[in-house]
Design a protein around this motif. Structure first.
Motif, PDB file in Angstrom:
ATOM      1  N   THR A 125      31.819  35.959  28.530  1.00 37.42           N
ATOM      2  CA  THR A 125      32.638  36.076  29.802  1.00 37.42           C
ATOM      3  C   THR A 125      33.356  37.182  29.930  1.00 37.42           C
ATOM      4  OG1 THR A 125      34.625  34.760  28.614  1.00 37.42           O
ATOM      5  CG2 THR A 125      32.907  33.580  29.973  1.00 37.42           C
ATOM      6  N   CYS A 142      29.584  29.159  33.075  1.00 36.73           N
ATOM      7  CA  CYS A 142      29.239  30.505  33.811  1.00 36.73           C
ATOM      8  C   CYS A 142      28.062  30.256  34.925  1.00 36.73           C
ATOM      9  CB  CYS A 142      28.615  31.367  32.876  1.00 36.73           C
ATOM     10  SG  CYS A 142      29.801  31.899  31.651  1.00 36.73           S
ATOM     11  N   VAL A 144      24.963  32.710  37.027  1.00 34.94           N
ATOM     12  CA  VAL A 144      24.308  33.865  37.272  1.00 34.94           C
ATOM     13  C   VAL A 144      24.910  34.883  38.291  1.00 34.94           C
ATOM     14  CG1 VAL A 144      22.479  33.366  36.085  1.00 34.94           C
ATOM     15  CG2 VAL A 144      22.389  33.095  38.273  1.00 34.94           C
ATOM     16  N   LYS A 147      29.624  37.423  38.092  1.00 34.67           N
ATOM     17  CA  LYS A 147      29.866  38.365  36.778  1.00 34.67           C
ATOM     18  C   LYS A 147      30.355  39.462  37.128  1.00 34.67           C
ATOM     19  CE  LYS A 147      25.004  38.619  36.816  1.00 34.67           C
ATOM     20  NZ  LYS A 147      23.742  38.827  36.470  1.00 34.67           N
ATOM     21  N   TYR A 157      29.894  37.572  32.261  1.00 39.30           N
ATOM     22  CA  TYR A 157      30.079  36.409  33.249  1.00 39.30           C
ATOM     23  C   TYR A 157      31.473  36.177  33.447  1.00 39.30           C
ATOM     24  CZ  TYR A 157      25.138  35.976  32.892  1.00 39.30           C
ATOM     25  OH  TYR A 157      23.553  35.989  32.891  1.00 39.30           O
TER      26      TYR A 157
END
Length: 449
Positions: A125, A142, A144, A147, A157
């Motif tokens: 993260t 998280c 995708v 980010k 992320y």
């Protein structure tokens, strides 16, 4: 061999019995962590209320092709420190079925093209250079599409749901209420909760959790504003409330009817999740403690609780705010689809209508056109109250300040101006359309006095 099951059946199975050999000790502490203003039970986070919202998902048939649970020996169910518990128990037994359920649920809700969620370790993260790396969360939800790009070109992320692990002989949610314990236990109890508050403030998210070998404690946190912050953040909060809510418009079936520029305005960008400072006087912490031993479909279990919380954090509105709408309420998208204010799910029909951010300033705003007329702005219309007119169509409306107290409906006769994209349009019921309808007239425009 594939088996037929449901999310509810799989995530309410009994968890393995674990043996804690860890020695008692102190938890991490930091004097700069936020204070706990109130510690109250989260009355909406119950098995009954959550199942009512997710019934079409958690009760739906699920074809499972792989074994969700590993075979465990007695070596796997005993641990001697926090790291051992995280890797041997939580990472192996607790998290994988939750992630599998999230993946299935997104497909069931037809949201898998827009969302891809995963609960796991927090090493992946975003990390602010000013943040103490030693106090990074253990766990992170998280996605995708959420980010941040770092200065060296790499990425991390965003953490949508920070969590931390503790040992049951070093922390328990009930210690703050037990008068038989030494007074020092109160401070021992406070530090892990304040730790979660620091993660939520840093990641600017409203949900977090603590997990031990005895319980899962889910939390929703609300900053208690100072007098100054309640005034200075109203404008920014209004924009964020709309952005967070309209993020879900990308899944709408009528999306093609909206201009691409309007879609860009509506979708929530990753920048809205970047940490910012909120001036607060402590936090209200709503919590629900779920014992490790809970089992059966009529109760919340550790895994089912994590599934629900991850969904609320990853799909529902999650930005940290000074106030939240009622749990079972909704508000429309620009295409007229009603979205649940907590789960983020599209509804076939409206439930309680409530604006996504009750604390912000709302109301009409008029701007002057080049020909000297005044028209309503799009963003201000989206904050107006809504009426179910004569039990048929829904409309935004203006409150009448006169003696009749008759509301003025925002119909297609009102020309609306989208300032950000410099477009004129109108509302057909609650559906925003770009252009000038034949029935629109200058009678809907107001001259400034």
């Amino acid at each position: 061999m594939p088996t037929k099951s449901t999310i509810l059946e799989e995530l309410t199975k009994p968890l393995p019995k674990v043996v804690n050999h860890a020695r008692p000790g102190a938890n991490t502490t930091n004097p700069t962590w936020p204070d706990i203003g109130q510690w109250v039970e989260w009355t909406d986070f119950t098995a009954q209320k959550l199942r009512a919202q997710f019934r079409g998902i958690v009760d739906a048939e699920w074809t499972i092709r792989d074994n969700l649970y590993p075979r465990l020996s007695h070596w796997d169910t005993e641990f001697f420190d926090e790291d051992d518990a995280e890797h041997s128990i939580i990472s192996r037994c607790i998290i994988p079925p939750v992630n599998a359920a999230l993946s299935h649920a997104l497909k069931r809700a037809k949201l898998d093209a827009a969302f891809d969620l995963n609960l796991g370790r927090a090493g992946r993260t975003y990390e602010d250079p000013s943040f103490d790396r030693r106090q990074k969360p253990d766990w992170a939800l998280c996605s995708v599409d959420r980010k941040s790009t770092l200065s060296d070109g790499s990425f991390r992320y965003d953490n949508l749901l920070p969590g931390d692990s503790k040992l049951s002989n070093k922390w328990h949610s009930s210690w703050c209420q037990r008068s038989d314990l030494h007074p020092g236990y109160l401070q021992v109890w406070k530090d892990p909760v304040r730790q979660i508050l620091s993660y939520c403030r840093h990641n600017r998210c409203r949900y977090g959790f603590l997990i031990t070998d005895a319980e899962l404690v889910v939390m929703r946190v609300t900053p208690m504003p100072t007098a100054e912050s309640s005034v200075t953040t109203r404008q920014a909060s209004q924009a964020e409330a709309l952005a967070a809510h309209y993020r879900h418009i990308s899944t709408s079936t009528t999306m093609s009817s909206l201009s691409s520029s309007l879609r860009d305005m509506s979708l929530d960008s990753s920048s809205s999740y970047r940490p910012t400072d909120l001036a607060e006087d402590g936090y209200i912490v709503e919590y629900r403690a779920i014992p490790w031993g809970n089992r059966g479909q009529q109760d919340l279990t550790v895994q089912l609780g994590l599934f629900y919380l991850a969904w609320l954090a990853g799909i529902g509105p999650n930005t940290l705010k000074f106030s939240y709408p009622s749990f079972d309420s909704c508000w429309p998208l620009l295409d007229g689809t009603f979205i649940h204010n907590t789960t983020g799910l599209a509804l076939e029909k409206a439930v309680k209508l409530e604006y996504p951010d009750p604390a912000v300033e709302r109301g009409p705003r008029w701007v002057e056109t080049t020909d000297g007329q005044s028209v309503l702005t799009l963003k201000s219309v989206l904050t107006l109250d809504i009426t179910h007119h004569q039990g048929r169509n829904y409309y935004y409306y203006l409150h009448d300040d006169g003696e009749t107290q008759t509301p003025t409906l925002i119909t297609a006769a009102f020309i609306i101006y989208d300032e950000e994209n410099q477009l004129y349009g109108y509302f057909d019921s609650l559906v925003w359309k770009v252009g000038d309808p034949a029935e629109a007239s200058t009678s809907s425009r107001r001259r400034r006095k």
